[in-house]
Design an enzyme around this catalytic site. Structure first.
Site, short mmCIF file in Angstrom:
data_model
loop_
_atom_site.label_atom_id
_atom_site.label_comp_id
_atom_site.label_asym_id
_atom_site.label_seq_id
_atom_site.Cartn_x
_atom_site.Cartn_y
_atom_site.Cartn_z
N LYS A 21 0.84 -1.22 0.00
CA LYS A 21 0.00 0.00 0.00
C LYS A 21 0.87 1.26 0.00
O LYS A 21 0.64 2.18 -0.78
CB LYS A 21 -0.91 0.00 1.24
CG LYS A 21 -1.58 1.35 1.50
CD LYS A 21 -2.50 1.31 2.70
CE LYS A 21 -1.86 1.58 4.04
NZ LYS A 21 -1.57 3.00 4.35
N ASN A 22 1.85 1.30 0.90
CA ASN A 22 2.59 2.55 1.07
C ASN A 22 3.63 2.80 -0.03
O ASN A 22 4.29 3.83 -0.03
CB ASN A 22 3.19 2.62 2.47
CG ASN A 22 2.09 2.81 3.52
OD1 ASN A 22 0.96 3.17 3.18
ND2 ASN A 22 2.41 2.54 4.78
N CYS A 115 -5.78 7.80 8.88
CA CYS A 115 -6.05 7.30 10.24
C CYS A 115 -5.76 8.39 11.26
O CYS A 115 -4.79 9.14 11.12
CB CYS A 115 -5.15 6.10 10.53
SG CYS A 115 -5.59 4.62 9.63
N ARG A 120 -0.93 14.97 13.16
CA ARG A 120 -0.08 14.56 12.03
C ARG A 120 0.20 15.76 11.12
O ARG A 120 -0.38 15.90 10.04
CB ARG A 120 -0.74 13.43 11.23
CG ARG A 120 -0.90 12.15 12.03
CD ARG A 120 -1.55 11.04 11.22
NE ARG A 120 -0.65 10.38 10.28
CZ ARG A 120 -1.01 9.39 9.49
NH1 ARG A 120 -2.26 8.94 9.50
NH2 ARG A 120 -0.14 8.83 8.66
N PRO A 121 1.10 16.65 11.55
CA PRO A 121 1.36 17.85 10.75
C PRO A 121 2.12 17.50 9.47
O PRO A 121 2.70 16.41 9.36
CB PRO A 121 2.25 18.69 11.67
CG PRO A 121 2.91 17.73 12.58
CD PRO A 121 1.97 16.57 12.74
N ILE A 122 2.14 18.44 8.50
CA ILE A 122 2.93 18.22 7.28
C ILE A 122 3.92 19.38 7.08
O ILE A 122 4.26 19.74 5.97
CB ILE A 122 2.05 18.00 6.02
CG1 ILE A 122 1.11 19.19 5.78
CG2 ILE A 122 1.26 16.72 6.12
CD1 ILE A 122 0.54 19.19 4.37
N ASP A 302 3.67 0.45 12.19
CA ASP A 302 2.46 -0.19 11.64
C ASP A 302 2.25 -1.62 12.15
O ASP A 302 1.19 -2.20 11.94
CB ASP A 302 2.53 -0.20 10.10
CG ASP A 302 2.51 1.20 9.53
OD1 ASP A 302 2.10 2.12 10.25
OD2 ASP A 302 2.92 1.36 8.36
N ILE A 324 6.69 6.93 17.27
CA ILE A 324 6.43 7.70 16.04
C ILE A 324 5.16 8.54 16.15
O ILE A 324 5.17 9.73 15.87
CB ILE A 324 6.29 6.75 14.81
CG1 ILE A 324 7.49 5.81 14.70
CG2 ILE A 324 6.06 7.54 13.54
CD1 ILE A 324 8.70 6.35 14.04
N ARG A 394 -9.05 -0.64 3.85
CA ARG A 394 -8.23 0.42 3.26
C ARG A 394 -6.84 -0.10 2.92
O ARG A 394 -6.19 0.43 2.01
CB ARG A 394 -8.09 1.60 4.24
CG ARG A 394 -9.31 2.49 4.30
CD ARG A 394 -9.06 3.69 5.17
NE ARG A 394 -7.80 4.29 4.80
CZ ARG A 394 -7.05 5.05 5.60
NH1 ARG A 394 -7.47 5.31 6.81
NH2 ARG A 394 -5.92 5.56 5.19
N1 EPU Z 1 5.81 14.55 11.09
C1 EPU Z 1 5.86 15.89 11.39
N2 EPU Z 1 5.84 16.77 10.34
C2 EPU Z 1 5.77 16.36 9.05
C3 EPU Z 1 5.72 14.98 8.75
C4 EPU Z 1 5.74 14.08 9.81
O1 EPU Z 1 5.93 16.29 12.55
O2 EPU Z 1 5.77 17.21 8.15
C5 EPU Z 1 5.82 13.56 12.19
C6 EPU Z 1 4.51 12.79 12.27
O3 EPU Z 1 3.53 13.50 13.00
C7 EPU Z 1 4.92 11.52 12.92
C8 EPU Z 1 6.34 11.30 12.38
O4 EPU Z 1 6.78 12.57 11.91
O5 EPU Z 1 5.00 11.72 14.30
C9 EPU Z 1 6.43 10.28 11.27
O6 EPU Z 1 5.54 10.57 10.23
P1 EPU Z 1 5.81 10.14 8.72
O7 EPU Z 1 5.76 11.38 7.91
O8 EPU Z 1 7.00 9.27 8.64
O9 EPU Z 1 4.52 9.26 8.44
P2 EPU Z 1 3.53 9.39 7.23
O10 EPU Z 1 4.27 9.66 5.97
O11 EPU Z 1 2.39 10.26 7.60
C10 EPU Z 1 3.71 6.90 6.52
C11 EPU Z 1 2.74 5.78 6.30
C12 EPU Z 1 2.21 5.31 7.65
C13 EPU Z 1 3.39 4.86 8.51
C14 EPU Z 1 4.40 5.99 8.64
C15 EPU Z 1 5.66 5.61 9.41
C16 EPU Z 1 1.74 6.28 4.15
C17 EPU Z 1 0.56 6.74 3.38
N3 EPU Z 1 1.64 6.26 5.48
O12 EPU Z 1 2.97 7.93 7.17
O13 EPU Z 1 1.37 4.21 7.38
O14 EPU Z 1 2.93 4.50 9.78
O15 EPU Z 1 4.81 6.44 7.33
O16 EPU Z 1 6.25 4.51 8.83
O17 EPU Z 1 2.75 5.90 3.58
C18 EPU Z 1 -0.35 2.69 7.83
O18 EPU Z 1 -0.07 2.13 6.75
O19 EPU Z 1 -1.13 2.19 8.68
C19 EPU Z 1 0.26 3.97 8.14
C20 EPU Z 1 -0.20 4.79 9.09
#
Ligand code: EPU
Length: 414
Positions: A21-22, A115, A120-122, A302, A324, A394
């Site tokens: 998926k990811n 989820c 979950r900021p970006i 995960d 995380i 999902r």
């Molecule tokens: N974070 C920030 N700012 C950002 C981005 C991330 O503070 O701009 C923080 C997040 O809040 C979190 C940490 O950094 O505390 C890690 O977040 P990351 O960005 O690595 O996660 P993600 O890209 O949102 C992806 C997967 C998740 C998986 C995580 C960690 C996708 C669509 N999602 O999420 O998958 O848990 O990486 O490996 O690829 C799942 O499949 O169930 C799932 C949640």
């Protein structure tokens, strides 16, 4: 929708793992950077992929999705507004940001969903886009990002975010000059996206290490690409094998699941791997474990929720420390309703086993929490129901058939 689950037979589960998926989500988004046709193989037929395909349709793109092969008929120019309701139904839709910036320097996109695992900021994504020369306007419901011209730069990520690494890497593929990203996520899915982009003609070096270098190219061409298998789906069924009568998983080598395999082995489970299979056998007296979740290659967040179910069946206290996300515990009250003894303190999930898990009616709140409820319900010979099972669908392809291979009767009921 509800999933009705019970254990019917004792047997070793033998299944083939689906596409990741990811990987699928960012790869489908990044396919649109190219103006020519792209064929993607091993794409899982799951709700998140279907949601992403609805967004492609909304952008006016034609595709064909059949037998896990997705063919996308790309266009030179796309509308820059990505505002349909599907964007907000999932997290991975935010990969259109990097893709659209690479393709046409501009996007206006609804905020993504996904989820609820805490805040979950970006900000890392947006700060990175700004360093690349883009202006970012955020609003309650949408984000607008545009650049006259994307410029090469050096970006240091505060945390190795998977999403930010992939989004920024994508955004830079057609930026003239050299872009470096430091403190990158090293997850296998990052490597898969980079390999796909390189197959389309990009020049990305270092994916899978802490530093990724992107040498901008002017043109990407169409291609055929097969994505990797889903290590998290594999891990979930490997844990199910440990809970029941063993498992034989086809499609991946175990290299990307080293951290889980090490935990299982240290608990006493014999796990063997070949180039293309992972096998686990049942044992009578497993030992408890104490693990800390972290960015790859540490134990994946995960799999923390599914692994907690295994701990309920092991005598003694096991601890899973989540580092995380701030709220990945939605499964705990539901498992405790079944009879588990789990508490959460300072990000530690503390599980006292062994406890019998009773049947009943349970509610899934997020994807991996749902998976943990499915595993727990699979231990019982009486029917359990899990509602809001869409969260599970999902990310898990064809679960009723795969569970049947383990002797589990699972039925989806509208
Ligand atoms: N974070 C920030 N700012 C950002 C981005 C991330 O503070 O701009 C923080 C997040 O809040 C979190 C940490 O950094 O505390 C890690 O977040 P990351 O960005 O690595 O996660 P993600 O890209 O949102 C992806 C997967 C998740 C998986 C995580 C960690 C996708 C669509 N999602 O999420 O998958 O848990 O990486 O490996 O690829 C799942 O499949 O169930 C799932 C949640």
């Amino acid at each position: 929708m509800i999933l009705r689950v019970r254990r019917e037979e004792n047997k070793v589960g033998e299944i083939t793992i689906s596409g990741a998926k990811n990987s699928a989500l960012p790869i489908i988004c990044s396919a649109i950077i190219c103006d020519e046709d792209v064929v993607l193989e091993n794409i899982p037929d799951i709700i998140d992929v279907r949601t992403l395909l609805a967004i492609l349709s909304n952008l006016g793109l034609k595709y064909n999705f059949h037998n896990n092969t997705l063919s996308i008929k790309n266009k030179k120019k796309l509308p820059y507004k990505v505002l349909c309701e599907e964007v907000n139904k999932m997290r991975g839709s935010y990969y259109f940001m990097g893709a659209m910036l690479a393709k046409q320097n501009k996007i206006m996109i609804t905020n993504s969903g996904g989820c609820n695992l805490g805040h979950r900021p970006i900000n890392f994504h947006l700060e990175g886009f700004k360093k690349m020369g883009a202006s970012v306007f955020t609003h309650n419901n949408f984000i607008k990002i545009k650049a006259k011209k994307m410029k090469p730069t050096n970006i240091h990520l505060e945390f190795p975010s998977v999403g930010a690494t992939i989004n920024l890497m994508m955004a830079a593929v057609k930026t003239q000059g050299i872009t470096n990203i430091y403190n990158c996520a090293m997850e296998p899915e990052v490597i898969d996206v980079a390999t796909f982009l390189n197959t389309m003609g990009a020049n990305i070096v270092g994916a899978g290490t802490k530093k990724i270098t992107i040498i901008g190219v002017s043109h990407l061409h169409g291609c055929k690409y097969k994505i990797i298998c889903d290590r998290i789906e594999a891990g979930t069924y490997l844990i199910l094998g440990a809970l029941l009568d063993g498992a034989i998983l086809h499609g991946l080598s175990g290299n990307y699941l080293r951290s889980l395999i090490n935990v299982l082995r240290s608990s006493g489970y014999p796990v063997t791997t070949t180039n293309n299979t992972i096998t686990i056998n049942k044992i009578p007296h497993p030992s408890p474990f104490n693990i800390t979740i972290g960015p790859y290659p540490a134990f994946p967040t995960d799999l923390g929720q599914p692994l907690s179910v295994l701990a309920t069946q092991i005598p003694g206290t096991s601890i899973i420390k989540e580092t995380i996300f701030t709220n990945r515990y939605s499964h705990v009250p539901e498992l405790n309703k079944m009879g588990a003894k789990i508490s959460v303190a300072n990000n530690n999930v503390i599980i006292d086993g062994k406890t019998k898990l009773n049947s009943g009616n349970f509610v899934a709140h997020d994807l991996r929490g749902a998976a943990s409820l499915v595993l727990a319900a699979s231990l019982n010979n009486e029917d359990s129901t899990i509602s809001n099972i869409e969260t599970f669908l999902r990310g898990y392809e064809n679960p009723t058939e795969k569970l049947a291979s383990f002797g589990i009767k699972a039925q989806l009921v509208e």
